[in-house]
Design an enzyme around this catalytic site. Sequence first.
Site, PDB file in Angstrom:
ATOM      1  N   TYR A  14      12.562   6.468  10.347  1.00 48.84           N
ATOM      2  CA  TYR A  14      13.343   5.757  11.618  1.00 48.84           C
ATOM      3  C   TYR A  14      14.690   5.879  11.697  1.00 48.84           C
ATOM      4  CZ  TYR A  14       8.923   3.262  12.643  1.00 48.84           C
ATOM      5  OH  TYR A  14       7.685   2.968  12.966  1.00 48.84           O
ATOM      6  N   TYR A 142       2.464  -5.015  15.623  1.00 47.29           N
ATOM      7  CA  TYR A 142       2.781  -3.834  14.929  1.00 47.29           C
ATOM      8  C   TYR A 142       1.898  -3.647  13.730  1.00 47.29           C
ATOM      9  CZ  TYR A 142       4.908  -0.228  11.921  1.00 47.29           C
ATOM     10  OH  TYR A 142       5.213   0.928  11.068  1.00 47.29           O
ATOM     11  N   ASP A 246      -3.627  -9.035   9.612  1.00 48.71           N
ATOM     12  CA  ASP A 246      -2.810  -7.954   8.898  1.00 48.71           C
ATOM     13  C   ASP A 246      -1.722  -8.742   8.359  1.00 48.71           C
ATOM     14  OD1 ASP A 246      -0.748  -6.115   8.437  1.00 48.71           O
ATOM     15  OD2 ASP A 246      -0.871  -5.065  10.342  1.00 48.71           O
ATOM     16  N   LYS A 275       2.916  -4.028   1.290  1.00 50.16           N
ATOM     17  CA  LYS A 275       4.393  -4.448   1.005  1.00 50.16           C
ATOM     18  C   LYS A 275       4.542  -5.298  -0.543  1.00 50.16           C
ATOM     19  CE  LYS A 275       6.246  -3.644   5.299  1.00 50.16           C
ATOM     20  NZ  LYS A 275       5.623  -3.564   6.622  1.00 50.16           N
TER      21      LYS A 275
HETATM   22  C1  LIG Z   1       4.827  -2.352   7.287  1.00 45.66           C
HETATM   23  C2  LIG Z   1       3.855  -2.998   8.111  1.00 45.66           C
HETATM   24  C3  LIG Z   1       2.718  -2.110   8.193  1.00 45.66           C
HETATM   25  C4  LIG Z   1       2.674  -0.857   7.741  1.00 45.66           C
HETATM   26  O1  LIG Z   1       2.858  -0.538   6.484  1.00 45.66           O
HETATM   27  P1  LIG Z   1       3.270   0.781   5.761  1.00 45.66           P
HETATM   28  O2  LIG Z   1       3.241   0.578   4.025  1.00 45.66           O
HETATM   29  O3  LIG Z   1       4.931   0.754   6.111  1.00 45.66           O
HETATM   30  O4  LIG Z   1       2.409   1.877   6.083  1.00 45.66           O
HETATM   31  C5  LIG Z   1       1.450  -2.662   8.727  1.00 45.66           C
HETATM   32  N1  LIG Z   1       1.331  -3.876   9.455  1.00 45.66           N
HETATM   33  C6  LIG Z   1       2.602  -4.750   9.283  1.00 45.66           C
HETATM   34  C7  LIG Z   1       2.553  -6.270   9.687  1.00 45.66           C
HETATM   35  C8  LIG Z   1       3.803  -4.418   8.621  1.00 45.66           C
HETATM   36  O5  LIG Z   1       4.706  -5.149   8.707  1.00 45.66           O
END
Ligand SMILES: *Cc1c(COP(=O)(O)O)cnc(C)c1O
Length: 451
Positions: A14, A142, A246, A275
């Site tokens: 990015y 996202y 998600d 994460k």
């Molecule tokens: C960061 C994120 C992703 C992607 O995770 P990566 O480990 O960066 O591939 C997917 N969904 C959400 C809500 C995120 O914040």
Amino acid sequence: MTAEQDLYPIWHPYTQMQTEAAPLKVVRARGVKIELADGRELIDCISSWWVNVHGHCRPEIARAIYEQALNLEHVIFAGFTHEPAENLARRLLELLGGDFTRVFYSDNGSTAVEVALKMALQYWHNLGRLSRMAFIGFEGGYHGDTVGAMSLGGSSPFWGSYRSVLFDVDTVPYPWTFEGDERVEQKEEYALSCLREKLEQQAEKFAGLIIEPLVQGAGGMRMVRPRFLQSVQDLCRQYGVLLIYDEVMTGFGRTGDWFALAKSDTAPDIICLSKGIAGGFLPLAVTACNERIYKGFLSEDPAHTLFHGHSFTANPISCAAAVASLQLLAENEDSFRQMEERHRRWFNHWLINAAGLENVRFCGTIAAFDVVSDAATNYFNSLGKVLRRRFLASGLLIRPLGNTIYLMPPYCITDEELSQVYKGIKEVLAETIGAQSLKARVPLLISAPDA
Ligand SMILES: *Cc1c(COP(=O)(O)O)cnc(C)c1O
């Protein structure tokens, strides 16, 4: 570009390598502090892209990693298993509650989403319900940077160049809200009516609905009320569409509870986690599902197998780090449960009268607000870059999403440090607002802090 930059061999994520300043070299980190090679110290206000939960370099996790590495560093996960993966799966299922019974491992958030997508599609396919092949997502959603995840977050401003290879996703509005929002009911009703209309007209088309529950992260730290999720869940149930959360960003205490599903008292069919899962030390991800989905794959027919796996699926060292991290979280639940109150207190202390802020919002450990700007509120608003540089100069690692400033610190941040952060924002805004053309001074409507 300087000659020095010309020779620098790394392409950063990015990052527009032509215009961006050279990256800052980091030599060590402790707690909320990041130490740079030139001796400067930054407060990590965004948990190093949302992955850190306890603060940097917690020795308990470092030790768990060391011990695991001496014992079993990695092994193929098809046909084999190990204690760290089993312990973590059991612990996660306890914490998730609801109907979750199975854990599928991978190694990053985008991949956890790809797995959810494939699970949902193949679940219906295995049942012979071949019409259910499409997905519903939310505006501003996202879900990661791989092709399937980009498609699900199709309204993101980042994907212009890739549009031709993304599949279509039906999107509905995300009725995000803020302190003193008088239109919140209206926005929720409108979003729900859009969703209901799609489902009434063609429920049999949809395999699943994917949502970032309570907070959209990269879309601008946009927050919805728990009751909205309950209504979305009701509609998904009514029309037989799988509900996919998600929680890659919202998991592990971020929203002030263990998961957004607990805070909203909802129960999706599939959940994506990554994460913060391993405390910010190592990559790891999980896609968990309920028994109904899992059973949809049990068959004498090999074609009904979930064809997904990665070289480092369920890496034992990552799993051991995650087990240690969950233990620390359980011992320090207050640290995430009480952070919202602390955000409110310091926001009110330093920023309540600041000019040019709007849409103030809090959810657990996350605080966000927008700087009033003549340009649109979005990622490409040029204020973001200006602010980021000034924050760094004041010792704060904050990466505004366009004109949206947000804080998402590690949970160990002290009151003194949090106060310093809000004070620093106040000072940077005072400088910057003088230099930018701002629409108006916006009166802030904000409830008094609880304590
Ligand atoms: C960061 C994120 C992703 C992607 O995770 P990566 O480990 O960066 O591939 C997917 N969904 C959400 C809500 C995120 O914040």
